[in-house]
Design a protein around this motif. Structure first.
Motif, PDB file in Angstrom:
ATOM      1  N   PRO A 256       0.822  -1.086  -0.020  1.00  0.00           N
ATOM      2  CA  PRO A 256       0.095  -0.030   0.034  1.00  0.00           C
ATOM      3  C   PRO A 256       1.027   1.250   0.076  1.00  0.00           C
ATOM      4  CG  PRO A 256      -0.845  -1.547   1.716  1.00  0.00           C
ATOM      5  CD  PRO A 256       0.546  -1.973   1.261  1.00  0.00           C
ATOM      6  N   THR A 257       0.615   2.072  -0.748  1.00  0.00           N
ATOM      7  CA  THR A 257       1.308   3.355  -0.752  1.00  0.00           C
ATOM      8  C   THR A 257       0.928   4.769  -0.061  1.00  0.00           C
ATOM      9  OG1 THR A 257       0.166   3.985  -3.108  1.00  0.00           O
ATOM     10  CG2 THR A 257       2.305   2.746  -3.269  1.00  0.00           C
ATOM     11  N   ALA A 258      -0.263   4.449   0.200  1.00  0.00           N
ATOM     12  CA  ALA A 258      -0.859   5.614   0.821  1.00  0.00           C
ATOM     13  C   ALA A 258      -1.844   4.978   2.132  1.00  0.00           C
ATOM     14  CB  ALA A 258      -2.145   6.550  -0.047  1.00  0.00           C
ATOM     15  N   ILE A 259      -1.413   5.923   3.239  1.00  0.00           N
ATOM     16  CA  ILE A 259      -2.005   5.374   4.556  1.00  0.00           C
ATOM     17  C   ILE A 259      -2.825   6.188   5.053  1.00  0.00           C
ATOM     18  CG2 ILE A 259      -1.238   4.231   6.657  1.00  0.00           C
ATOM     19  CD1 ILE A 259       0.171   3.040   4.271  1.00  0.00           C
ATOM     20  N   ASN A 260      -3.888   5.885   5.373  1.00  0.00           N
ATOM     21  CA  ASN A 260      -5.052   6.736   6.062  1.00  0.00           C
ATOM     22  C   ASN A 260      -4.710   6.847   7.677  1.00  0.00           C
ATOM     23  OD1 ASN A 260      -7.240   7.750   7.382  1.00  0.00           O
ATOM     24  ND2 ASN A 260      -8.827   7.103   5.734  1.00  0.00           N
ATOM     25  N   ILE A 261      -4.205   8.371   7.904  1.00  0.00           N
ATOM     26  CA  ILE A 261      -4.009   8.758   9.196  1.00  0.00           C
ATOM     27  C   ILE A 261      -5.006   9.518   9.832  1.00  0.00           C
ATOM     28  CG2 ILE A 261      -1.399   8.318   8.642  1.00  0.00           C
ATOM     29  CD1 ILE A 261      -1.458  11.515   8.395  1.00  0.00           C
TER      30      ILE A 261
ATOM     31  N   GLU B 234      -7.144   8.898  12.405  1.00  0.00           N
ATOM     32  CA  GLU B 234      -6.834   9.118  13.768  1.00  0.00           C
ATOM     33  C   GLU B 234      -6.025   9.952  14.252  1.00  0.00           C
ATOM     34  OE1 GLU B 234      -5.116   5.218  15.355  1.00  0.00           O
ATOM     35  OE2 GLU B 234      -6.092   4.724  13.626  1.00  0.00           O
ATOM     36  N   HIS B 235      -4.858   9.879  13.626  1.00  0.00           N
ATOM     37  CA  HIS B 235      -3.788  10.785  14.077  1.00  0.00           C
ATOM     38  C   HIS B 235      -3.950  12.306  13.614  1.00  0.00           C
ATOM     39  CE1 HIS B 235       0.107   8.058  14.922  1.00  0.00           C
ATOM     40  NE2 HIS B 235      -1.041   7.945  16.020  1.00  0.00           N
ATOM     41  N   TRP B 236      -4.623  12.427  12.526  1.00  0.00           N
ATOM     42  CA  TRP B 236      -5.073  13.949  12.309  1.00  0.00           C
ATOM     43  C   TRP B 236      -6.105  14.387  13.056  1.00  0.00           C
ATOM     44  CZ3 TRP B 236      -9.971  16.164  10.559  1.00  0.00           C
ATOM     45  CH2 TRP B 236     -10.007  17.254   9.980  1.00  0.00           C
ATOM     46  N   LYS B 237      -7.068  13.422  13.660  1.00  0.00           N
ATOM     47  CA  LYS B 237      -7.906  14.215  14.746  1.00  0.00           C
ATOM     48  C   LYS B 237      -7.144  14.400  15.884  1.00  0.00           C
ATOM     49  CE  LYS B 237     -12.185  12.792  17.033  1.00  0.00           C
ATOM     50  NZ  LYS B 237     -13.093  11.489  17.138  1.00  0.00           N
ATOM     51  N   LYS B 238      -6.341  13.535  16.418  1.00  0.00           N
ATOM     52  CA  LYS B 238      -5.612  13.846  17.828  1.00  0.00           C
ATOM     53  C   LYS B 238      -4.768  15.010  17.514  1.00  0.00           C
ATOM     54  CE  LYS B 238      -2.614  11.182  20.786  1.00  0.00           C
ATOM     55  NZ  LYS B 238      -1.754   9.775  20.902  1.00  0.00           N
ATOM     56  N   PHE B 239      -4.122  15.022  16.582  1.00  0.00           N
ATOM     57  CA  PHE B 239      -3.481  16.426  16.107  1.00  0.00           C
ATOM     58  C   PHE B 239      -4.003  17.763  16.393  1.00  0.00           C
ATOM     59  CE2 PHE B 239      -0.755  19.411  13.453  1.00  0.00           C
ATOM     60  CZ  PHE B 239       0.288  19.175  14.009  1.00  0.00           C
ATOM     61  N   SER B 240      -5.456  17.619  15.427  1.00  0.00           N
ATOM     62  CA  SER B 240      -6.187  18.579  15.551  1.00  0.00           C
ATOM     63  C   SER B 240      -6.596  19.198  16.862  1.00  0.00           C
ATOM     64  CB  SER B 240      -7.240  18.408  14.804  1.00  0.00           C
ATOM     65  OG  SER B 240      -6.938  18.170  13.115  1.00  0.00           O
ATOM     66  N   GLU B 241      -6.848  18.288  17.732  1.00  0.00           N
ATOM     67  CA  GLU B 241      -7.354  18.355  19.021  1.00  0.00           C
ATOM     68  C   GLU B 241      -6.363  19.528  19.675  1.00  0.00           C
ATOM     69  OE1 GLU B 241     -10.107  17.439  21.220  1.00  0.00           O
ATOM     70  OE2 GLU B 241     -10.844  17.135  19.220  1.00  0.00           O
ATOM     71  N   ARG B 242      -5.089  19.420  19.484  1.00  0.00           N
ATOM     72  CA  ARG B 242      -4.160  20.291  20.062  1.00  0.00           C
ATOM     73  C   ARG B 242      -4.468  21.708  19.763  1.00  0.00           C
ATOM     74  NH1 ARG B 242       1.170  16.465  19.341  1.00  0.00           N
ATOM     75  NH2 ARG B 242       0.514  14.658  20.512  1.00  0.00           N
ATOM     76  N   PHE B 243      -5.032  22.038  18.849  1.00  0.00           N
ATOM     77  CA  PHE B 243      -5.253  23.475  18.488  1.00  0.00           C
ATOM     78  C   PHE B 243      -6.700  24.214  18.531  1.00  0.00           C
ATOM     79  CE2 PHE B 243      -2.068  21.499  15.592  1.00  0.00           C
ATOM     80  CZ  PHE B 243      -0.874  22.111  15.935  1.00  0.00           C
ATOM     81  N   LYS B 244      -7.594  23.121  19.014  1.00  0.00           N
ATOM     82  CA  LYS B 244      -8.876  23.590  18.926  1.00  0.00           C
ATOM     83  C   LYS B 244      -9.211  24.855  19.948  1.00  0.00           C
ATOM     84  CE  LYS B 244     -10.443  20.263  22.603  1.00  0.00           C
ATOM     85  NZ  LYS B 244     -11.461  19.152  23.188  1.00  0.00           N
TER      86      LYS B 244
ATOM     87  N   ALA C 224       8.882   6.287  11.864  1.00  0.00           N
ATOM     88  CA  ALA C 224       8.517   4.940  12.520  1.00  0.00           C
ATOM     89  C   ALA C 224       8.314   5.114  14.142  1.00  0.00           C
ATOM     90  CB  ALA C 224       9.504   3.932  12.456  1.00  0.00           C
ATOM     91  N   SER C 225       9.294   5.787  14.791  1.00  0.00           N
ATOM     92  CA  SER C 225       9.400   6.000  16.446  1.00  0.00           C
ATOM     93  C   SER C 225       8.047   6.809  16.906  1.00  0.00           C
ATOM     94  CB  SER C 225      10.746   6.711  16.590  1.00  0.00           C
ATOM     95  OG  SER C 225      11.796   6.102  16.411  1.00  0.00           O
ATOM     96  N   ALA C 226       7.707   7.687  15.996  1.00  0.00           N
ATOM     97  CA  ALA C 226       6.690   8.576  16.211  1.00  0.00           C
ATOM     98  C   ALA C 226       5.400   7.608  16.219  1.00  0.00           C
ATOM     99  CB  ALA C 226       6.525   9.761  15.679  1.00  0.00           C
ATOM    100  N   ILE C 227       5.321   6.925  15.035  1.00  0.00           N
ATOM    101  CA  ILE C 227       4.056   6.095  14.804  1.00  0.00           C
ATOM    102  C   ILE C 227       3.982   5.278  15.944  1.00  0.00           C
ATOM    103  CG2 ILE C 227       3.171   4.613  13.094  1.00  0.00           C
ATOM    104  CD1 ILE C 227       3.462   7.434  12.235  1.00  0.00           C
ATOM    105  N   MET C 228       4.862   4.564  16.271  1.00  0.00           N
ATOM    106  CA  MET C 228       4.831   3.149  17.262  1.00  0.00           C
ATOM    107  C   MET C 228       4.410   3.877  18.549  1.00  0.00           C
ATOM    108  SD  MET C 228       5.097   0.806  15.359  1.00  0.00           S
ATOM    109  CE  MET C 228       5.228  -0.572  16.668  1.00  0.00           C
ATOM    110  N   ALA C 229       4.797   5.054  18.591  1.00  0.00           N
ATOM    111  CA  ALA C 229       4.657   5.697  19.956  1.00  0.00           C
ATOM    112  C   ALA C 229       3.152   6.616  20.083  1.00  0.00           C
ATOM    113  CB  ALA C 229       5.678   6.799  20.308  1.00  0.00           C
TER     114      ALA C 229
ATOM    115  N   GLU D 270       2.346   9.400  18.484  1.00  0.00           N
ATOM    116  CA  GLU D 270       2.530  10.645  18.338  1.00  0.00           C
ATOM    117  C   GLU D 270       2.301  11.242  17.108  1.00  0.00           C
ATOM    118  OE1 GLU D 270       3.053  14.154  18.859  1.00  0.00           O
ATOM    119  OE2 GLU D 270       3.153  13.144  20.808  1.00  0.00           O
ATOM    120  N   PRO D 271       1.482  12.210  16.981  1.00  0.00           N
ATOM    121  CA  PRO D 271       1.206  12.612  15.638  1.00  0.00           C
ATOM    122  C   PRO D 271       1.929  13.837  15.127  1.00  0.00           C
ATOM    123  CG  PRO D 271      -0.505  13.341  16.845  1.00  0.00           C
ATOM    124  CD  PRO D 271       0.408  12.214  17.812  1.00  0.00           C
TER     125      PRO D 271
END
Length: 714
Positions: free
Chosen positions: A110-115, A117-127, A153-158, A160-161
């Motif tokens: 797969p070349t494109a990964i749907n993220i 859940e990380h996009w939502k988590k990241f957006s929460e930081r700015f709400k 990879a380190s951020a993905i496994m942790a 962290e978006p």
């Protein structure tokens, strides 16, 4: 010899021995690359087989995965569970954690990964921010490329978006203004800023206190140029020319190459007449103060905000370089094109090709976005001796010498341009869907690859006209300085989250790698007990700083370039092993060259042999092989580190379907096994076979041709 002259001579020797008066070369090699293969894909296995043989990838550095999604897109959870987690488990289980810098995918991933859940988590930081402080949502879109998520990879496994930020890549060579200003983060950065501010005081006592604190900080972070240079400035203001020269010399070792900046710095006024300081200053390269210096990559390095290496825990980001070797479905290349692309790339290594770099300047927003950096790149390439041209057509026309191209257009047909890529060249085009392989419309990055380029990139989702998501024109400068293809891409893009990078990660046409000769150890020799291995790097075209030793793909020892290595074999299993002596160039890029020696250890006189009546098979055949040993209770059959069959006894027959192995050149080993779990297995000399099959000549296109109006970058 007077003391001052002796001291200067030591500095000079130090500078020369570390190679900072020479050009830079590419880092990393096949020992540092983990190849990930889709075990269910004939194309993936075929491309992997050829790449392993051509690049001499160690068998332990190949990982096969089953049950992968068969589409271009998958979820973040599936990516972590089915790809990233198994890959890192294998790295740990095989003892490769200290050596893997590249994680490269063969075809049909797969070349494109749907993220999302990380996009939502990241957006929460700015709400809770005011509307005028909210980030532009076009910057953070919920799809990422497979290679970028592997890079992070380190951020993905942790979970962290923060990798979604446009400046998340600390390996990116940022504008040079950040080099001395921002080496750290958090409280340590505040402390460094206080120390820097202290250089403006006129109290010698305060300056000496600052120097003492900076030296302690440097001891903890010996790869951080900003601290070394601050010490040069501190002792410069104190008027201590010898010490200022010493720290300036260390700064040069770490990549400082901006003589005019030093000459114009008032903090060095008090040592301007010092003979040693002037001699060291004369050795500082006179490069334009534009970008942080090019350097080689290692996954063990924690890159700070200024692109230099930090050793303090939490003060830097670690990454893995990642590319995809080929895309052979949907809008990708066919198998023959993909294989020819890899063969060209590998043949291009160290050829120092001649030609021209082309930069497209048109009114298209895709082109205009990167134009401000064209001249900086052109000037740097000129300093390296490579001609460059700014052209007004959307691609070079009838140019037979294309070393690289930076362009911006939605559609193009390379064949119709009449131009030709020099082997090893990079083609780079800025457009919305260059990396979205399941969508028709815009020209895909694979157009460059089928027409001779070694590497190309494109985004997997609408990027808008945001330059940080695409390679800077400096991509070609890092490459021309001798970096590998993957090093060059990741040094040139600050926010690679959406960027697909396709090509041979190790390709390095402009490199001058070091050489090493190993004496007294013949290929396939039987050895026992301690072995004294002599080596010689005196004929290397570049100075060698250190030598690494790998056994069966695992790093076992690193030493200075002193000519001898003692290997104790008593703790190793009998049978076949592979030794690699890897010379590391004495430059900031840490170039590598190698000698590979197969050996047979014979401490306990245990052995196993594998044979085949035929060397060539069709991909519809069943392979029949024989194995016999003088020890053990069973014999296994191993292909690229994976056990594919096992039979009881010391004289056995194997039958294996060719489709399991894939087309192309393959290596197989027999492994004698004992029921006692404490016993070590014994490996045979590998045999090389060829599995023949028809290469596809037409691209597979599973994408329905729907009308899809083009979205232009905003």
């Amino acid at each position: 010899m007077p003391a001052a002259k002796r001291y200067f001579t030591l500095i000079l020797i130090c500078l020369i021995s570390f190679g900072f008066l020479k050009r830079v070369d590419a880092g990393g090699g096949p020992e540092n690359l983990l190849l990930v293969v889709n075990a269910d894909s004939p194309s993936s296995k075929m491309i992997a087989n050829y790449y392993i043989a051509l690049r001499q990838i160690p068998s332990q550095n190949v990982v096969y995965l089953n049950g992968l999604p068969d589409s271009e897109r998958t979820s973040l959870d599936e990516f972590r569970k089915r790809i990233l987690k198994p890959v890192f488990e294998e790295i740990q289980n095989r003892g490769l954690a200290n050596s893997i810098d590249y994680i490269v995918y063969s075809a049909d991933f797969p070349t494109a990964i749907n993220i999302a859940e990380h996009w939502k988590k990241f957006s929460e930081r700015f709400k809770n921010l005011p509307a005028d402080k909210q980030p532009d949502r076009r910057v953070f879109t919920p799809v990422a490329s497979i290679n970028s998520l592997t890079f992070y990879a380190s951020a993905i496994m942790a979970d962290e978006p923060s990798y979604m930020m446009l400046d998340a890549n600390n390996y990116f060579r940022k504008p040079a203004s950040v080099l001395l200003r921002k080496p750290f983060g958090g409280e340590l950065q505040k402390r460094f800023e206080q120390l820097r501010a202290g250089l403006d005081v006129d109290s010698d006592e305060k300056l000496r206190n600052s120097a003492s604190t900076l030296e302690a900080l440097y001891k903890k972070n010996p790869g951080q140029l900003a601290v070394a240079y601050a010490l040069a400035q501190c002792y410069g203001k104190l008027g201590e020319g010898d010490k200022s020269a010493q720290w300036l010399g260390r700064s040069v070792q770490l990549g400082w190459m901006f003589r005019k900046q030093t000459e114009a710095d008032q903090l060095f006024e008090n040592v301007a007449d010092n003979d040693m300081f002037q001699r060291v200053l004369d050795l500082v390269p006179d490069s334009s103060f534009d970008f942080v210096p090019t350097r080689g990559f290692r996954s063990r390095y924690a890159f700070g905000p200024n692109g230099m290496i930090n050793s303090t825990p939490g003060q830097g980001n670690r990454h893995y370089l990642s590319t995809v070797l080929a895309i052979t479905r949907n809008q990708g290349n066919n198998e023959r094109e993909a294989l020819e692309q890899l063969q060209r790339s590998i043949r291009a290594d160290a050829t120092r090709p001649q030609g021209t770099f082309y930069f497209v300047e048109t009114a298209d927003i895709r082109s205009k976005t990167r134009q401000p950096e064209f001249q900086v790149a052109i000037d740097a390439l000129k300093a390296l001796g490579y001609p460059s041209e700014i052209i007004k057509t959307k691609m070079p026309v009838r140019a037979k010498d294309v070393l690289g191209v930076t362009s911006g257009t939605a559609r193009f047909n390379w064949t119709q341009t009449g131009s030709r890529f020099v082997p090893g060249a990079i083609g780079d085009n800025f457009t919305s869907y260059g990396g979205r392989m399941d969508s028709p419309g815009q020209t895909k990055l694979t157009e460059f690859l089928r027409n001779g380029a070694a590497g190309a990139s494109g985004t997997v989702i609408e990027p808008y006209a945001i330059a940080q998501k695409f390679p800077s024109p400096m991509l070609h400068v890092h490459y021309a300085r001798g970096c590998s293809l993957a090093e060059s891409f990741y040094q040139s893009v600050s926010g690679p989250t959406q960027l697909m990078i396709v090509g041979d990660a190790l390709c390095r046409p402009f490199a001058v790698p070091p050489t090493i000769e190993v004496k007294g150890l013949q290929p396939n020799a039987k050895i026992k007990g301690p072995q004294i291995i002599n080596f010689d790097t005196s004929q290397s075209p570049v100075r060698v700083a250190a030598v690494q030793w790998y056994l069966d793909g695992r790093l076992i020892h690193q030493q200075a370039n002193d000519g001898m290595f003692v290997m104790e074999t008593s703790g190793l299993s009998d049978g076949y092993h592979e030794i690699r002596a890897v010379a590391i160039g004495a430059s900031m890029i840490e170039s590598t060259g190698r000698k590979i020696i197969p050996i047979l250890i014979d401490n306990q006189e245990r052995n196993v042999e594998l044979s085949s009546k035929h060397q060539t098979f069709l991909d519809t055949d069943t392979l029949k092989l024989s194995a016999k040993s003088n020890w053990g209770d069973a014999i296994g059959l191993v292909h690229n580190g994976r056990m594919i069959a096992q039979e009881r006894g010391q004289n056995v027959e194997f039958e294996v379907k060719a489709t399991l192995l894939g087309r192309g050149p393959i290596k197989l080993e027999a492994v004698a096994l004992d029921d006692d779990p404490k016993s070590k297995s014994v490996s045979s000399l590998p045999i090389t076979l060829e599995i023949e099959g028809r290469l596809s000549t037409l691209r597979k296109n599973t994408n329905p041709r729907k009308k899809n109006p083009e979205k232009k970058p905003q």
